[in-house]
Design an enzyme around this catalytic site. Structure first.
Site, short mmCIF file in Angstrom:
data_model
loop_
_atom_site.label_atom_id
_atom_site.label_comp_id
_atom_site.label_asym_id
_atom_site.label_seq_id
_atom_site.Cartn_x
_atom_site.Cartn_y
_atom_site.Cartn_z
N LYS A 1 0.84 -1.20 0.00
CA LYS A 1 0.00 0.00 0.00
C LYS A 1 0.88 1.26 0.00
CE LYS A 1 -0.39 -0.43 5.03
NZ LYS A 1 -1.20 -1.02 6.12
N TYR A 50 17.53 30.07 7.93
CA TYR A 50 16.33 30.79 8.39
C TYR A 50 16.27 30.91 9.90
CZ TYR A 50 13.94 30.56 3.84
OH TYR A 50 13.58 30.71 2.55
N MET A 65 12.92 24.23 2.58
CA MET A 65 12.13 23.44 1.65
C MET A 65 13.00 22.57 0.74
SD MET A 65 9.37 24.73 -1.16
CE MET A 65 8.26 25.51 0.00
C1 LIG Z 1 -0.43 -2.00 6.76
C2 LIG Z 1 -1.00 -3.28 7.15
C3 LIG Z 1 -0.19 -4.43 7.25
C4 LIG Z 1 1.32 -4.36 7.17
O1 LIG Z 1 1.83 -3.89 8.38
P1 LIG Z 1 3.40 -3.74 8.66
O2 LIG Z 1 3.46 -3.30 10.07
O3 LIG Z 1 3.90 -2.73 7.72
O4 LIG Z 1 4.00 -5.08 8.43
C5 LIG Z 1 -0.80 -5.64 7.49
N1 LIG Z 1 -2.14 -5.73 7.62
C6 LIG Z 1 -2.95 -4.66 7.55
C7 LIG Z 1 -4.42 -4.82 7.74
C8 LIG Z 1 -2.41 -3.40 7.32
O5 LIG Z 1 -3.21 -2.32 7.29
#
Ligand SMILES: *Cc1c(COP(=O)(O)O)cnc(C)c1O
Length: 395
Positions: free
Chosen positions: A53, A281, A329
């Site tokens: 993801k 800055y 930045m």
């Molecule tokens: C993001 C997520 C994972 C992976 O988690 P990690 O801690 O990055 O290994 C597994 N299951 C679900 C439901 C998640 O949202």
């Protein structure tokens, strides 16, 4: 040392030209593969899925997925439908036959009227409520195809998944899952990164109870840290993300994972200061005596947290160089007084993330977690994917 992949396809190709970029992000795909293999070993040979993801935790969902698919991974998780469609397109476009059986599961659940898209992109929805179960069941009945789905049971996160009252309803009204083609029954741990937390056992027991009610399909509970909690937590399929990308399973303990990411900024200018002067800055830093200050072309717009102003450390060929003054930045200023000048001419790369300053350490200094550092990495870098193993593979 793994070499940069020169790929005919665009999957692993550079984004910003090296000589034009202010910073270079190197992603070591061999380290990624080794991490996948290490987790597989931890799981007694049972290959885990991969969570990709947020664009593969900022590292590129497609190149990450293709690499892991070459290592034998066939199950991927993304957060939402858009990510799922994109990943499916990318995988299809490789034209690699073996990859047609790759499963892509979508964690955020089935939004109303998205069923068609799941079908056409061959995605598996994680159903998070009785309503979503109902909608998927109706859809499958209508098209007379019992397409796979997952059911997520909330065992204490109170975020996604069926709450206890909905699970109780399911238990009584089994017709609600009649004809459902259940691929996975899953839940998610809230405190897996703390092996001493009592909530782990609580959630484990609730998940075991869930399996008595819903024995269909494969069972999946562990994220990265969950894998390290021991075999009780492994079930049929683990879902690691962070550990694949080199993050530590348990904060503060030795990290068994290989570092996948290196981030280096280029020195754009060097200032020799001989009288006390302020830097940057807000004039927050004052040089005490003669000093050399290097200005590097990367900043908070690239995901290098401004909170690290006056706190972080870079490395030049093994020499630590403290950040002085505020991170702006596009620029960061380092005190390079201790580095021999012939080792750091203009254009020298300063390690912002590297073997001496891994992501987890930087995250701690910045008051956050490695996940946020990774997913904040910007798009202005010259990205290079390094591998010995991938070269020569069908890409
Ligand atoms: C993001 C997520 C994972 C992976 O988690 P990690 O801690 O990055 O290994 C597994 N299951 C679900 C439901 C998640 O949202």
């Amino acid at each position: 040392m793994p070499r940069q992949i020169i790929s005919k396809s665009s999957i692993f190709s550079e984004t910003v030209t090296s000589s034009f970029a202010g910073a270079v992000l190197s992603i070591n795909l061999d380290a990624l593969t080794q991490n996948y293999q290490l987790l597989t070993k931890k799981l007694c040979g049972n290959k885990p899925s991969a969570v990709v993801k947020a664009d593969g935790y900022g590292l590129g969902a497609l190149p990450i997925s293709i690499t892991l698919a070459n290592a034998g991974c066939r199950i991927f998780f993304v957060a939402n439908l858009e990510e799922g469609c994109r990943l499916r397109d990318g995988i299809s476009n490789t034209g690699i036959d073996e990859f047609t059986d790759i499963e892509i599961h979508v964690l955020s659940g089935l939004m109303p009227n998205t069923e068609e898209e799941y079908k056409s992109s061959k995605l598996i929805p994680v159903l998070n409520s009785l309503d979503q179960i109902n909608n998927w069941q109706l859809y499958c009945q209508n098209i007379r195809q019992y397409l796979p789905c997952d059911i997520h049971i909330d065992t204490g996160m109170n975020r996604l998944g069926l709450p206890p009252n909905e699970l109780a309803k399911l238990k009584k009204e089994k017709k609600r899952i009649k004809n459902l083609n259940i691929s996975l029954i899953m839940s998610h741990l809230a405190c897996a990164d703390n092996p001493n937390h009592t909530k782990n056992k609580e959630q484990l027991n609730l998940f075991k109870n869930t399996r008595r009610i819903l024995p269909q399909g494969r069972a999946s509970l562990a994220n990265s840290s969950g894998i390290f909690l021991g075999s009780d937590y492994h079930f049929d399929l683990a879902r690691p993300g962070a550990a694949l990308y080199g993050l530590e399973p348990f904060p503060g303990q030795a990290n068994p994972m290989e570092q996948v990411v290196k981030l280096q900024g280029k020195i754009a200018q060097i200032r020799d200061i001989d009288t006390p002067q302020t830097v940057g800055y807000g004039a927050t830093h004052i040089t005490k005596g003669p000093a050399r200050v290097a200005t590097v072309s990367a900043g908070y717009a690239d995901g290098y947290f401004r909170y690290l102003s006056g706190k972080g450390t870079g490395f030049i060929k093994g020499y630590p160089v403290p950040i002085v003054g505020r991170i702006s930045m596009d620029l960061i200023t380092f005190d390079i007084t201790s580095v021999p000048p012939d080792l750091c001419p203009i254009g020298t790369l300063v390690d912002l993330i590297g073997p001496e300053n891994p992501i987890d350490i930087i995250a701690r200094d910045a008051g956050t977690i490695g996940y946020e550092i990774l997913t904040s990495l910007g798009n202005r870098f010259h990205r290079r994917y390094l591998s010995i193993n991938q070269i020569g593979k069908q890409l």
